[in-house]
Write a protein that holds these residues in place. Structure first.
Motif, short mmCIF file in Angstrom:
data_model
loop_
_atom_site.label_atom_id
_atom_site.label_comp_id
_atom_site.label_asym_id
_atom_site.label_seq_id
_atom_site.Cartn_x
_atom_site.Cartn_y
_atom_site.Cartn_z
N LEU A 43 0.83 -1.20 0.00
CA LEU A 43 0.00 0.00 0.00
C LEU A 43 0.87 1.26 0.00
CD1 LEU A 43 -3.00 1.12 0.36
CD2 LEU A 43 -2.28 1.47 2.74
N VAL A 44 1.87 1.24 0.89
CA VAL A 44 2.77 2.39 0.97
C VAL A 44 3.42 2.63 -0.39
CG1 VAL A 44 4.94 3.22 1.99
CG2 VAL A 44 3.18 2.16 3.45
N GLY A 45 3.80 1.56 -1.07
CA GLY A 45 4.42 1.65 -2.39
C GLY A 45 3.47 2.26 -3.42
N LEU A 46 2.21 1.83 -3.40
CA LEU A 46 1.23 2.31 -4.37
C LEU A 46 0.97 3.80 -4.21
CD1 LEU A 46 -1.28 -0.69 -4.19
CD2 LEU A 46 0.04 0.01 -6.22
N VAL A 47 1.01 4.28 -2.96
CA VAL A 47 0.82 5.72 -2.74
C VAL A 47 2.09 6.48 -3.13
CG1 VAL A 47 0.35 7.50 -1.01
CG2 VAL A 47 -0.91 5.32 -0.96
N ALA A 48 3.25 5.90 -2.77
CA ALA A 48 4.52 6.58 -3.03
C ALA A 48 4.75 6.75 -4.54
CB ALA A 48 5.66 5.79 -2.39
N ASP A 49 4.34 5.76 -5.35
CA ASP A 49 4.62 5.88 -6.79
C ASP A 49 3.50 6.61 -7.52
OD1 ASP A 49 2.56 4.10 -7.23
OD2 ASP A 49 3.85 2.39 -7.70
N GLY A 50 2.55 7.15 -6.75
CA GLY A 50 1.52 7.97 -7.38
C GLY A 50 0.37 7.18 -7.96
N THR A 51 0.41 5.85 -7.84
CA THR A 51 -0.71 5.06 -8.35
C THR A 51 -1.99 5.42 -7.62
OG1 THR A 51 0.86 3.27 -8.72
CG2 THR A 51 -1.49 2.70 -8.79
N LEU A 52 -1.86 5.62 -6.30
CA LEU A 52 -3.03 5.96 -5.49
C LEU A 52 -2.80 7.30 -4.82
CD1 LEU A 52 -3.71 2.59 -3.60
CD2 LEU A 52 -4.92 3.47 -5.61
N SER A 53 -3.88 8.08 -4.72
CA SER A 53 -3.83 9.26 -3.86
C SER A 53 -3.92 8.79 -2.42
CB SER A 53 -5.01 10.18 -4.17
OG SER A 53 -6.22 9.50 -3.83
N ALA A 54 -3.65 9.70 -1.49
CA ALA A 54 -3.78 9.33 -0.09
C ALA A 54 -5.21 8.87 0.18
CB ALA A 54 -3.43 10.52 0.80
N ARG A 55 -6.14 9.56 -0.41
CA ARG A 55 -7.54 9.23 -0.17
C ARG A 55 -7.89 7.85 -0.72
NH1 ARG A 55 -12.93 12.61 -1.85
NH2 ARG A 55 -14.16 10.72 -2.12
N LEU A 56 -7.41 7.58 -1.96
CA LEU A 56 -7.65 6.24 -2.51
C LEU A 56 -6.93 5.19 -1.67
CD1 LEU A 56 -7.53 6.50 -6.38
CD2 LEU A 56 -9.45 5.82 -4.91
N GLY A 57 -5.76 5.58 -1.18
CA GLY A 57 -4.99 4.65 -0.35
C GLY A 57 -5.80 4.22 0.87
N ARG A 58 -6.46 5.19 1.51
CA ARG A 58 -7.30 4.89 2.67
C ARG A 58 -8.40 3.91 2.30
NH1 ARG A 58 -6.29 10.12 4.27
NH2 ARG A 58 -7.98 11.05 3.10
N SER A 59 -9.01 4.18 1.16
CA SER A 59 -10.11 3.33 0.73
C SER A 59 -9.63 1.90 0.48
CB SER A 59 -10.73 3.94 -0.52
OG SER A 59 -11.54 3.00 -1.16
N VAL A 60 -8.46 1.80 -0.16
CA VAL A 60 -7.90 0.47 -0.44
C VAL A 60 -7.53 -0.24 0.86
CG1 VAL A 60 -5.91 -0.72 -1.46
CG2 VAL A 60 -7.12 1.06 -2.76
N LEU A 61 -6.97 0.52 1.81
CA LEU A 61 -6.57 -0.09 3.09
C LEU A 61 -7.80 -0.64 3.83
CD1 LEU A 61 -4.50 -0.78 5.22
CD2 LEU A 61 -4.64 1.56 6.07
N VAL A 62 -8.88 0.15 3.82
CA VAL A 62 -10.10 -0.32 4.47
C VAL A 62 -10.59 -1.60 3.80
CG1 VAL A 62 -12.56 0.21 4.79
CG2 VAL A 62 -10.82 1.91 5.40
N ASP A 63 -10.55 -1.63 2.46
CA ASP A 63 -10.94 -2.85 1.76
C ASP A 63 -10.06 -4.03 2.17
OD1 ASP A 63 -12.95 -1.58 0.50
OD2 ASP A 63 -12.14 -1.76 -1.55
N ALA A 64 -8.77 -3.75 2.29
CA ALA A 64 -7.84 -4.83 2.68
C ALA A 64 -8.19 -5.33 4.09
CB ALA A 64 -6.39 -4.33 2.63
N LEU A 65 -8.46 -4.38 5.01
CA LEU A 65 -8.81 -4.78 6.38
C LEU A 65 -10.15 -5.52 6.39
CD1 LEU A 65 -7.70 -1.51 8.20
CD2 LEU A 65 -6.76 -3.79 8.62
N ASP A 66 -11.03 -5.15 5.46
CA ASP A 66 -12.33 -5.83 5.38
C ASP A 66 -12.21 -7.21 4.74
OD1 ASP A 66 -13.68 -3.79 6.63
OD2 ASP A 66 -14.31 -2.81 4.76
N GLY A 67 -11.00 -7.54 4.33
CA GLY A 67 -10.79 -8.91 3.82
C GLY A 67 -11.01 -9.03 2.33
N ARG A 68 -10.86 -7.92 1.59
CA ARG A 68 -11.13 -8.00 0.14
C ARG A 68 -9.87 -8.29 -0.66
NH1 ARG A 68 -14.96 -3.68 1.11
NH2 ARG A 68 -16.93 -4.73 1.53
N GLY A 69 -8.78 -8.64 -0.03
CA GLY A 69 -7.57 -9.00 -0.77
C GLY A 69 -6.41 -8.08 -0.46
N THR A 70 -5.32 -8.25 -1.22
CA THR A 70 -4.16 -7.40 -1.02
C THR A 70 -4.41 -6.08 -1.73
OG1 THR A 70 -3.10 -8.16 -3.04
CG2 THR A 70 -2.63 -9.43 -1.04
#
Lengths: 498, 495
Positions: A394-421
């Motif tokens: 996740l940190v990598g995806l935000v650092a390389d600009g793939t995700l904004s911080a906001r998208l990063g949060r959304s992806v992290l929540v999905d990951a915590l919810d068990g939706r995958g890596t």
């Protein structure tokens, strides 16, 4: 009784006249497989009175046999707290009548406990303090009474039910020196002790569930004096928050009495979390003489010195050491290191760092998003369903600009919810941050057209008014727009006419 | 045939059953008939277990016929003191507070007796929670002495002693906290042994005073007592205070004699309040030992005289805590009250007898803050001094000899209102409990009134083989006839 003012009303002047002196007695329910003196299972959730046998029910003729595993846990905690391990400690009987105590005495330790004389460091806003540990001793838990028709107290109950599943579960009682000087320090002490207990893996140490319980002894004395004032014991605090509130309440109450020239009565008081106050326990609930004597059914506990040394050598890294590794080794701020260690997230952080994440970035995600998610979902952060590798990704995806911080949060929540890596979630949701200004131009123009008032204010030189416009673009792009690019576009479109 | 079976020793019965001369069912039935004949007069039993006993005996016979392995006491009837837990079978401890209580488990001793295929014919009467020296403190009525039914059998194991003396069973199990096996054995003319503390498991023995309680055998012969002790002794993981080492061999040296053995006669005790008949019995024992080649010399136990005082602080202190579990909450008697405290107080008031209440109060007081050091801790120091006395005596002696009890069986009611007089029955027996050492009472003839006299042999911890060897030699030399024949004993009891 003098009504105590709210804590916040205490004046600075009052606060300076009296010094609170606080000591804590903490009971830790051990996660051994079997009970302290019999072979019954300790696991929760059995129907009432199913985890019992003649021994823990105190049937006539039954005898206790000490659980070597509980002794081992006690020694490990003693060693972690820097205590001396007694070569020859004893079990005593603490005699008092109570229906949830099968024998009407509790097997405990008295004048020769398992561990004596340790300490731990607590850090608060007021600085660092060494808190002495007087002793750590072993004892057995009681059963659990439910009093019906009396608001939970035995007096006035219509009837009472007793579940002896908990009777005989091993406890360690950790008694501190009266070295604490504020509610904040008391909370910090309990937090640190809990972290140590969890690091040792000897208890799940949950205050809310009662696997860690805390009584506080509170007294006040004039600042500069060394003699202790009259002490009051407070019971029934089942969270860090209630510990802090109860001590604050009690300090203010005692200060009110002392300032009015009234004596503090030595007594045991019950903390009522809902009412936010302490009240004296009824006399009958208070016992004055436990008639301690050595339990003739048990033999002295004499751990072999080689065994103790082996346990010492096998101790895991203590939270204090972990914290310094996070601060000195990984460069994290002290407070954040503290938060991570006490939340049980240090391991996750180190795993993420090992998987290539910048420690600071990983730490920020943990202390913000992961802790929030855990609080919202009632999950112990130590059990957060996240791996270090996923966090690093996740940190990598935000650092390389793939995700904004906001998208990063959304992806992290999905990951915590068990939706995958994070990588899989990004792919599945088609999430890519849009940084191409040509692809964003239309959305920016639409946002300006739809929000003429905001656009006008920006043109008039109020840069803060850009917010609703950015928000509109983000909504239109499903959150994928690169906020920096959107801002630049809006600024150039809305530049004041030259 | 029936009379012959009840008069036989355990050793004789085992031989006869082993040779197929008699079935276990016949042996057990003969004893149950004997119990039926004597019980109305004696009240030795609180519960006779006719059906389970016959069923167990039938099972022994079946297994013997099938060639299956049998225990060391297969088919031998045994009287069990009603203070040892028997799964599903009422265990009262002679107390109203446990009336109707059925333990959910067997005491280790009971499990071992079962494994040895001893047949428990009934549970015997006792002073409530083993507190007493006459069995008059039973909530269910006193037991009478088979030698004279106007007299007490001693206590607290008076039921087991009377049962063995009356030929109701060749073997009995008693418990001894301050003399409760040895004193009734002396008063009923049988052999009783209080083992080394920890030799026999206390698991399932309802506690009176945990640091003093021991389970032990009662029998009409020394060999039977040794056989029974062998069946129940040995380490038990359920009892932290049980000794780790395997029990010593009790039978191997039994007939080796006492030639050259050094016997210490506990001298100062002879001067002190002993009935003439007891003194004469002791003299007979000394002469017999000397005839057998033992060397008898006076020894002193300077602190033994403080034993009673120390005992009557330590035992009630432990009892006050041990008996606090009887509160009406979980089992046994409950007398309702408006509050928990009231229920507990009413239950204990109705459920405990006077002597139990007296000791609970003494013990509660002795353990109280401010009194602990003066009473309980001081009594423990006396205990240490008594242990040192014994250690010093055993530097020059192999065993010690003395009286078991100051007098012979006394009339019912004679001491029941005078607790101190009753407590003095234990003056010679408590030192061994305080020291945790073994001691045995052996019949040494009758007094002028035709009542049995007991002498006591004492040995250092785990000295049971020596103790039994000396007792066996003395038994053969004294040739005591265990048949009750006192003036007041009935025809039935005389058998």
């Amino acid at each position: 009784m003098t009504t105590a003012p709210g804590a916040a009303e205490a004046t600075a002047e009052q606060a300076e006249r009296w010094e609170p002196v606080i000591g804590l007695e903490v009971h830790v329910e051990l996660s051994t497989r079997t009970k302290m003196f019999c072979g019954c299972a300790t696991d929760f959730g059995g129907a009432p009175n199913t985890r019992t046998c003649p021994v823990c029910l105190g049937q006539p003729g039954s005898l206790p046999v000490a659980n070597a595993g509980a002794v081992e846990y006690g020694i490990r905690l003693g060693l972690a707290l820097g205590c001396r391990i007694a070569p020859d400690s004893r079990f005593h009987r603490k005699n008092y009548f109570y229906p949830d105590m099968p024998k009407n005495y509790q097997i405990s330790q008295y004048d020769v406990p398992l561990c004596v004389g340790g300490g731990l460091e607590v850090v608060t806003g007021a600085g660092r303090r060494h808190v002495g540990i007087t002793r750590v001793h072993m004892e057995e838990d009681t059963g659990k009474s439910s009093h019906v028709g009396s608001g939970g107290r035995i007096h006035g109950a219509d009837h009472s039910l007793v579940d002896y599943n908990r009777a005989g579960i091993p406890l360690l009682e950790v008694v501190s020196e009266p070295d604490l000087r504020s509610a904040e320090e008391a909370r910090a002490y309990l937090t640190e002790l809990r972290a140590i207990v969890r690091t040792l893996g000897i208890s799940d140490a949950k205050l809310e569930e009662g696997s860690m319980r805390c009584d506080a002894n509170v007294s006040l004395r004039p600042v500069g004096h060394t003699v202790f004032g009259t002490r009051v014991e407070i019971k029934n605090m089942n969270s860090l928050r209630s510990l802090g509130r109860a001590i604050l309440y009690e300090v203010v109450r005692q200060r009110g009495l002392l300032d009015a020239g009234e004596p503090v009565v030595q007594e045991t008081r019950h903390w009522d979390e809902d009412a936010g106050r302490t009240s004296p326990l009824r006399r009958k609930e208070e016992i004055t003489d436990y008639r301690y004597f050595p339990d003739p059914d048990l033999v002295p506990v004499m751990p072999a010195p080689e065994w103790v040394e082996r346990l010492r050598a096998d101790l895991p890294e203590m939270p204090g050491v972990t914290r310094s590794r996070l601060t000195e080794g990984l460069g994290l701020p002290a407070e954040q290191a503290h938060t991570l260690v006490h939340a049980g997230l240090a391991g996750l952080l180190q795993d993420a760092a090992a998987a290539g994440s910048g420690p600071a970035e990983a730490a920020n995600w943990l202390t913000n998003e992961v802790l929030t998610w855990c609080a919202e979902h009632g999950v112990d952060p130590a059990d957060a369903p996240l791996t270090g590798a996923a966090l690093a990704e996740l940190v990598g995806l935000v650092a390389d600009g793939t995700l904004s911080a906001r998208l990063g949060r959304s992806v992290l929540v999905d990951a915590l919810d068990g939706r995958g890596t994070p990588g899989r979630i990004v792919a599945a949701r088609g999430l890519r941050q849009i940084s191409d200004s040509d692809r964003l131009a239309a959305a920016v123009d639409e946002a300006i057209a739809a929000n003429p008032e905001a656009a006008a204010r920006v043109r008039e030189g109020n840069p803060k008014a850009v917010g609703p416009l950015v928000g509109a673009v983000m909504r239109a792009t499903g959150g994928q727009a690169n906020p920096r690019v959107v801002n630049e576009l809006l600024r150039s479109r809305l530049a004041a006419p030259g | 045939m029936t009379a012959a079976l009840t008069r036989a020793t355990a050793v004789e019965l085992l031989a006869a059953m082993g040779a197929g001369e008699v079935a276990a069912v016949e042996v057990v039935r003969a004893h149950l008939e004997r119990i039926a004949a004597t019980e109305e007069r004696l009240h030795a039993f609180l519960r006779v277990l006719d059906e389970p006993a016959l069923a167990h005996a039938a099972d022994v016979d079946r297994r013997r016929a099938a060639g299956e392995p049998l225990g060391a006491l297969a088919g031998v009837p045994l009287a069990l003191k009603d203070i040892l837990c028997t799964a599903g079978v009422p265990t009262t401890c002679g107390s109203r507070i446990l009336e109707g209580y059925r333990p959910p488990y067997d005491a280790t001793v009971v499990a071992r007796l079962r494994a040895a295929d001893a047949v428990v014919v009934g549970k015997t009467n006792l002073d409530e929670f083993a507190m007493g020296s006459s069995t008059e403190n039973s909530a269910f009525g006193p037991t009478r002495n088979p030698w004279d039914t106007s007299r007490v059998p001693g206590g607290s194991s008076g039921g087991s002693a009377a049962a063995v003396a009356a030929f109701d069973a060749p073997l009995g199990i008693g418990t001894d906290t301050g003399g409760s096996i040895r004193q009734p054995a002396a008063l009923c003319g049988v052999v009783g042994l209080k083992p080394t503390y920890g030799l026999v498991s206390r698991y399932g023995l309802v506690a009176f005073a945990s640091s003093l309680d021991q389970v032990g055998p009662m029998a009409r012969t020394v060999t039977d007592a040794a056989l029974l002790l062998g069946a129940v002794a040995g380490p038990d993981p359920m009892d932290s205070t049980s000794l780790q080492e395997p029990a010593p061999d009790l039978l191997g040296d039994l007939d080796r004699g006492v030639d050259g053995l050094r016997v210490g006669l506990v001298a100062e005790e002879i001067e002190d309040g002993m009935a003439p008949g007891v003194r004469a019995g002791l003299a007979r024992a000394v002469e017999a030992l000397e005839r057998l080649g033992a060397k008898v010399a006076d020894v002193r136990l300077p602190h033994a005289g403080y034993g009673i005082a120390a005992y009557y602080l330590i035992a009630p202190s432990e009892a006050s805590s041990n008996l606090s579990r009887y509160d009406g909450v979980r089992y046994g008697l409950r007398v309702d009250g408006a509050t928990t405290e009231e229920m507990t107080a009413r239950t204990r008031d109705a459920g405990f007898g006077d002597e139990v209440k007296r000791r609970v109060m003494i013990g509660t007081h002795a353990l109280s803050a401010g009194y602990y050091d003066a009473y309980y801790a001081q009594a423990q120091r006396v205990r240490t001094l008594i242990m040192r006395d014994f250690a010093a005596a055993y530097e020059s002696c192999d065993v010690l000899l003395g009286p078991t009890s100051p007098g012979t069986a006394f009339p019912l009611g004679a001491k029941i209102d005078d607790p101190l007089a009753m407590y003095l029955n234990d003056v010679y027996t408590v030192p061994s409990n305080l020291a945790g050492a073994p001691a045995l009472s052996l019949p040494a003839g009758l007094d002028d009134g035709g009542l049995p006299v007991g002498v006591q042999l004492m040995a250092p911890a785990l000295g049971e083989p020596t103790l039994l060897r000396v007792a066996r030699a003395l038994e053969a030399e004294l040739a005591f006839d265990p048949t009750p024949r006192g003036a007041r004993s009935s025809e039935e009891v005389r058998a």
